[in-house]
Every structure is written in C-alpha cells, then in structure tokens.
Motif scaffolding. Structure first.
Motif, mmCIF file in Angstrom:
data_model
loop_
_atom_site.group_PDB
_atom_site.id
_atom_site.type_symbol
_atom_site.label_atom_id
_atom_site.label_comp_id
_atom_site.label_asym_id
_atom_site.label_seq_id
_atom_site.Cartn_x
_atom_site.Cartn_y
_atom_site.Cartn_z
ATOM 1 N N VAL A 148 24.694 41.321 43.097
ATOM 2 C CA VAL A 148 25.386 42.270 41.964
ATOM 3 C C VAL A 148 24.389 42.264 40.502
ATOM 4 C CG1 VAL A 148 27.328 43.126 40.648
ATOM 5 C CG2 VAL A 148 27.538 41.917 42.993
ATOM 6 N N GLY A 149 24.212 41.047 40.062
ATOM 7 C CA GLY A 149 23.342 41.069 38.892
ATOM 8 C C GLY A 149 23.916 41.115 37.437
ATOM 9 N N ASN A 150 25.247 41.749 37.576
ATOM 10 C CA ASN A 150 25.626 41.986 36.216
ATOM 11 C C ASN A 150 27.192 42.295 36.463
ATOM 12 O OD1 ASN A 150 26.317 45.217 36.152
ATOM 13 N ND2 ASN A 150 24.239 44.963 37.106
ATOM 14 N N GLY A 151 28.124 42.240 35.379
ATOM 15 C CA GLY A 151 29.339 42.341 35.586
ATOM 16 C C GLY A 151 30.059 43.818 35.522
ATOM 17 N N SER A 152 29.178 44.947 35.406
ATOM 18 C CA SER A 152 29.423 46.292 35.452
ATOM 19 C C SER A 152 29.534 46.898 36.843
ATOM 20 C CB SER A 152 28.818 47.029 34.353
ATOM 21 O OG SER A 152 28.960 46.509 33.112
ATOM 22 N N ALA A 153 29.314 46.243 37.728
ATOM 23 C CA ALA A 153 29.254 46.598 39.154
ATOM 24 C C ALA A 153 29.913 46.320 40.252
ATOM 25 C CB ALA A 153 27.473 46.737 39.562
ATOM 26 N N PHE A 154 31.223 46.028 39.620
ATOM 27 C CA PHE A 154 32.160 45.433 40.751
ATOM 28 C C PHE A 154 33.577 45.954 40.403
ATOM 29 C CE2 PHE A 154 33.997 41.276 42.377
ATOM 30 C CZ PHE A 154 33.234 41.209 43.687
ATOM 31 N N MET A 155 33.922 46.384 41.714
ATOM 32 C CA MET A 155 35.362 46.659 41.802
ATOM 33 C C MET A 155 36.005 45.980 42.714
ATOM 34 S SD MET A 155 36.953 50.711 42.873
ATOM 35 C CE MET A 155 36.241 51.592 41.752
ATOM 36 N N VAL A 156 37.389 45.557 42.620
ATOM 37 C CA VAL A 156 38.191 44.917 43.328
ATOM 38 C C VAL A 156 39.689 45.485 43.431
ATOM 39 C CG1 VAL A 156 37.189 42.895 42.545
ATOM 40 C CG2 VAL A 156 39.044 43.485 41.243
ATOM 41 N N ARG A 157 40.151 44.945 44.696
ATOM 42 C CA ARG A 157 41.567 45.387 44.725
ATOM 43 C C ARG A 157 42.252 44.360 43.963
ATOM 44 N NH1 ARG A 157 42.212 48.328 49.962
ATOM 45 N NH2 ARG A 157 40.459 47.965 51.375
ATOM 46 N N ARG A 158 43.642 44.644 43.391
ATOM 47 C CA ARG A 158 44.478 43.851 42.768
ATOM 48 C C ARG A 158 44.867 42.584 43.678
ATOM 49 N NH1 ARG A 158 46.827 43.834 37.892
ATOM 50 N NH2 ARG A 158 46.261 46.207 37.944
ATOM 51 N N ILE A 214 42.768 39.690 42.534
ATOM 52 C CA ILE A 214 43.427 38.762 41.386
ATOM 53 C C ILE A 214 44.470 38.050 41.582
ATOM 54 C CG2 ILE A 214 44.405 39.334 38.945
ATOM 55 C CD1 ILE A 214 41.275 40.229 39.286
ATOM 56 N N ASP A 215 45.400 38.707 42.787
ATOM 57 C CA ASP A 215 46.574 37.751 42.859
ATOM 58 C C ASP A 215 46.309 36.600 43.790
ATOM 59 O OD1 ASP A 215 48.192 39.672 41.884
ATOM 60 O OD2 ASP A 215 48.333 40.617 43.900
ATOM 61 N N LYS A 216 44.992 36.549 44.352
ATOM 62 C CA LYS A 216 44.502 35.365 45.314
ATOM 63 C C LYS A 216 43.914 34.381 44.185
ATOM 64 C CE LYS A 216 43.670 32.997 49.143
ATOM 65 N NZ LYS A 216 44.759 32.479 49.809
ATOM 66 N N ILE A 217 42.947 34.990 43.613
ATOM 67 C CA ILE A 217 41.996 33.949 42.805
ATOM 68 C C ILE A 217 42.346 33.914 41.309
ATOM 69 C CG2 ILE A 217 40.187 34.322 44.473
ATOM 70 C CD1 ILE A 217 38.479 36.084 42.340
ATOM 71 N N GLY A 218 42.972 34.782 40.681
ATOM 72 C CA GLY A 218 43.215 34.622 39.580
ATOM 73 C C GLY A 218 42.211 35.714 38.758
ATOM 74 N N GLY A 219 41.983 35.418 37.471
ATOM 75 C CA GLY A 219 41.053 36.315 36.651
ATOM 76 C C GLY A 219 39.851 35.454 36.585
ATOM 77 N N TYR A 220 39.172 35.818 35.597
ATOM 78 C CA TYR A 220 37.751 35.463 34.973
ATOM 79 C C TYR A 220 38.128 34.029 34.219
ATOM 80 C CZ TYR A 220 35.398 39.691 36.179
ATOM 81 O OH TYR A 220 35.069 40.869 36.722
ATOM 82 N N ASP A 221 37.272 33.116 34.740
ATOM 83 C CA ASP A 221 37.377 31.783 33.797
ATOM 84 C C ASP A 221 36.875 31.648 32.626
ATOM 85 O OD1 ASP A 221 37.134 29.199 33.395
ATOM 86 O OD2 ASP A 221 36.371 28.484 35.334
ATOM 87 N N SER A 222 37.704 31.517 31.662
ATOM 88 C CA SER A 222 37.264 31.362 30.162
ATOM 89 C C SER A 222 36.705 30.128 29.967
ATOM 90 C CB SER A 222 38.551 31.746 29.569
ATOM 91 O OG SER A 222 39.438 30.898 29.491
ATOM 92 N N SER A 223 36.880 29.196 30.710
ATOM 93 C CA SER A 223 36.263 27.774 30.247
ATOM 94 C C SER A 223 34.811 27.690 30.092
ATOM 95 C CB SER A 223 36.739 26.859 31.305
ATOM 96 O OG SER A 223 35.751 27.041 32.503
ATOM 97 N N TYR A 224 34.064 28.632 30.372
ATOM 98 C CA TYR A 224 32.559 28.751 30.162
ATOM 99 C C TYR A 224 32.404 28.974 28.812
ATOM 100 C CZ TYR A 224 32.011 28.979 35.131
ATOM 101 O OH TYR A 224 31.975 28.608 36.409
ATOM 102 N N ALA A 225 33.212 29.978 28.074
ATOM 103 C CA ALA A 225 33.007 30.428 26.883
ATOM 104 C C ALA A 225 33.543 29.201 25.872
ATOM 105 C CB ALA A 225 33.820 31.637 26.389
ATOM 106 N N ASN A 226 34.741 28.559 26.397
ATOM 107 C CA ASN A 226 35.237 27.400 25.409
ATOM 108 C C ASN A 226 33.991 26.240 25.472
ATOM 109 O OD1 ASN A 226 37.644 28.958 25.367
ATOM 110 N ND2 ASN A 226 38.464 27.677 27.128
ATOM 111 N N GLN A 227 33.387 26.182 26.334
ATOM 112 C CA GLN A 227 32.191 25.136 26.344
ATOM 113 C C GLN A 227 31.025 25.614 25.673
ATOM 114 O OE1 GLN A 227 31.485 23.196 30.224
ATOM 115 N NE2 GLN A 227 33.330 24.455 30.877
ATOM 116 N N GLY A 228 31.077 26.789 25.056
ATOM 117 C CA GLY A 228 29.812 27.407 24.525
ATOM 118 C C GLY A 228 28.687 28.102 25.459
ATOM 119 N N ILE A 229 29.068 27.956 26.617
ATOM 120 C CA ILE A 229 28.027 28.401 27.537
ATOM 121 C C ILE A 229 28.396 29.853 28.411
ATOM 122 C CG2 ILE A 229 26.845 26.556 28.033
ATOM 123 C CD1 ILE A 229 28.764 25.834 30.448
ATOM 124 N N GLY A 230 29.193 30.674 27.661
ATOM 125 C CA GLY A 230 29.677 31.894 28.171
ATOM 126 C C GLY A 230 28.416 32.889 28.517
#
Length: 369
Positions: free
Chosen positions: A159-169, A172-188
């Motif tokens: 894929v190579g980037n975050g703008s080329a991905f479409m998902v069924r809802r 989201i129900d299965k895996i949750g959303g995006y992991d914000s812990s990376y940004a919290n660690q300063g490595i987003g």
C-alpha cells in the motif's frame, strides 16, 4: 443494474487535517469531484492553528456532504478514529489532507470490494508520487497481491501510504481503529501500516493495481521526519512479531530485514550513523551479501554526489522546468506503474511468501468453519 446498486452505496471519507492549509483545498476538490457521489465526507481538524478550518468551512458551505469535526491536537490516529466514529456508512475510505485521489478512485474501489464475500474486508490501490505543486515525479511500486496477503504485505508493503485503503465497517468492529500509542510515544507516522496489518490478520484483502492515489511528498509532510518514520516502522514490525509468535523464523528474519532496510535509508539520510549501523547489523544477520551491497551502494552514491557538487561549482547547471512532468489528474490511471523489485524484494522471495500466505489462509478458513 450493478452500477446502479453501487451508486446507492454510501462511502465515508475520513480526512484528518493538521495545519494543512497549503493542500487541503486540492485534496477536498479531488474528493467532491469523485464519480461516485454518495459520499459522507468527514474532515477532522486536529487542532490546526492555520487556516485549515476556514478553508474546510468554505467547502462545507457549498457541499452538504461535508462535515467538520474540531478536536485538540492528538495525532493522525486519534483524528482518524474520531472521523470513523462519527461516520455511519458501511464502507470507510481514509485520505490524508495533502494527498489526491483520481476521480474514479471511490468508484473503482467500491466496485472491487462490494461484490466480494464478507471474508474480504478491505481493498487497496497503488500510488504515484506527487510534489508540492501536484506534478507526478515518480511511479510508486507496481507490485500487488490479493487474498490472504498478510506475510507478503509485511515484507513488501504494497500500500505504501494511508490514502489508498478502503475497509468495510466490519473491519473496524473486529480490530478497532488506528493505534494512537505510536503518537503518544513520539513515533507517529506508520499507524496506517499497523492498521493494514491488523486488518490482514483477519480478512482477505482485494487489490486495484492502478495508480489511483497521488501521494504527496513535501518538506512539511509527516514522512519528511525521516528518523521518526524509521523508528515508527520498526516499532510496528516489532509489535507485529510480538503478537504473532507462531511466525516461521524465516518470515521474522525477512520482516526485520525489510523494516531495517527502510530504517537504514532514513537514518543514513539524516547522518544518524549509530542508528544506521544498528539497522545494518540486522540486515547482515538476514543476508551478509545484502548488507555488503548496501555499503557499496552508499559509498558510490556519496562519491557521485561529491562529484556532482564539484562539477556544479565549475559549470553551474540550470534547473530544468517541469516540462516533462504531468499533473496527477492528467495521467491516465491505466498507464502501468513501474518498479518494485529489488535485490531484497525478489520474485523468488515473493513466490516463497505467497506459499506461506496460502497455507496460512487455508488454516484460517478451516478454523472459521
């Protein structure tokens, strides 16, 4: 009739935006001009301090499909999650605030994913690299795979980037959303790859192998922070390996080599030689010949740059205009992309990982029965 059924399906477009005043208008224009018009466009203003919000409000005033959410600055993952939570459509497409979509992007992606069984959770497209003025400067990788692609995607990063991905809802129900812990660690920076991997752990993935996304590369973009991007990708890989203890040793070795190849290039670019050496050690463990080729290439590239710098002082070269470049919207998406294979990402490796994916997919399918 099939086209008519698709035209009635609503797709949520989630656009996280932080200080994106330079590009948000062209990004939004690429969305509102989509051939598939049933869109729920949600812009998440992630605490911008520039004119991002006012530009988005102008678009919203002219297009009722656009909704603007304003949040404090929490990072791209949290912004995406806020947009997803506010959406209602069964299909969700993510788009960064500086990237572009071809007018047929949503139509082609939905046409590929919707007819498939529920085991297929997502679809991705390929991309072309775009500069700050919207000119295509380079083709993205032409490589793709479909079905159970987890192991191949881990190593080849289709894929190579975050703008080329479409998902069924359902994803989201299965895996949750995006992991914000990376940004919290300063490595987003690589939360999109983490999300794609988690989706591929549970669902088949479809591919639309066309350059439908204009991935913008510019000095203010998140990807411009090379060191952070390297550390972010390495963290994604280590988390993946930790939660998939059953991975074959060969796959783990390939995965780490893939991550450290990327990291080495980023660390070397910012002259962080200590971190670059650490990555080179991991590459050497996987393949001493590959590590040697990297050192050779680095030496030659430095010599060539030094020679070019010397020549430019003796005979200044006029910078050529973009006369041979085209704007992203001017390029026919059916024109093939080029490249992707390398000394590491070989056809033989692709074939070997394909077999591992096939066996893993059969195992998952059996467990679901």
């Amino acid at each position: 009739m099939a086209a008519e059924r698709l035209s009635g399906l609503t797709v949520a477009v989630v656009i996280p935006a932080y200080n994106a005043e330079e590009f948000i208008a062209t990004t939004l224009r690429s969305v509102v001009d989509q051939t598939h018009s049933a869109l729920e466009i949600i812009v998440v203003d992630d605490g911008s301090t520039d004119d991002t919000a006012s530009i988005c409000r102008e678009f919203a005033a002219a297009d009722p499909r656009i909704t603007i959410l304003s949040t404090e600055n929490r990072g791209v993952a949290a912004a995406r999650n806020a947009g997803i939570e506010a959406s209602t459509a069964d299909y969700i497409a993510l788009l960064d605030a500086d990237d572009l979509w071809h007018p047929t992007y949503v139509e082609r992606m939905l046409s590929a994913l919707h007819p498939l069984p529920d085991a297929w959770g997502a679809v991705y497209a390929l991309h072309r690299l775009v500069d700050s003025e919207g000119y295509c400067t380079k083709s993205g990788s032409s490589l793709s795979a479909r079905g159970f692609i987890l192991i191949r995607h881990l190593v080849f990063r289709f894929v190579g980037n975050g703008s080329a991905f479409m998902v069924r809802r359902a994803v989201i129900d299965k895996i949750g959303g995006y992991d914000s812990s990376y940004a919290n660690q300063g490595i987003g920076g690589c939360e999109d790859f983490d999300f794609q991997l988690r989706a591929a752990e549970h669902f088949k993935i479809e591919a639309v192998p066309l350059g439908l996304v204009g991935y913008r590369v510019h000095s203010a973009g998140m990807s411009a922070d090379r060191s952070r991007m390297a550390r972010s990708l390495l963290a994604v890989y280590e988390q993946f390996v930790a939660r998939n203890a059953q991975l074959p040793v060969f796959v783990v070795s390939c995965a780490r080599a893939s991550a450290h190849l990327y990291a080495f290039s980023k660390f070397a670019a910012v002259k962080d030689w200590h971190s670059a050496a650490t990555s080179l050690k991991h590459i050497y463990r996987h393949s001493p010949l590959l590590a040697a080729s990297i050192i050779t290439k680095l030496i030659f590239s430095k010599a060539i740059r030094a020679a070019n710098k010397l020549l430019s002082k003796v005979r200044p070269v006029r910078r050529q205009k973009r006369k041979n470049l085209k704007k992203f919207e001017e390029i026919d998406p059916l024109i093939p992309l080029v490249g992707g294979w390398s000394r590491f990402r070989t056809r033989a490796l692709f074939t070997r990982l394909s077999e591992i994916d096939r066996c893993s997919g059969e195992s998952i399918a059996t467990s679901r029965r």
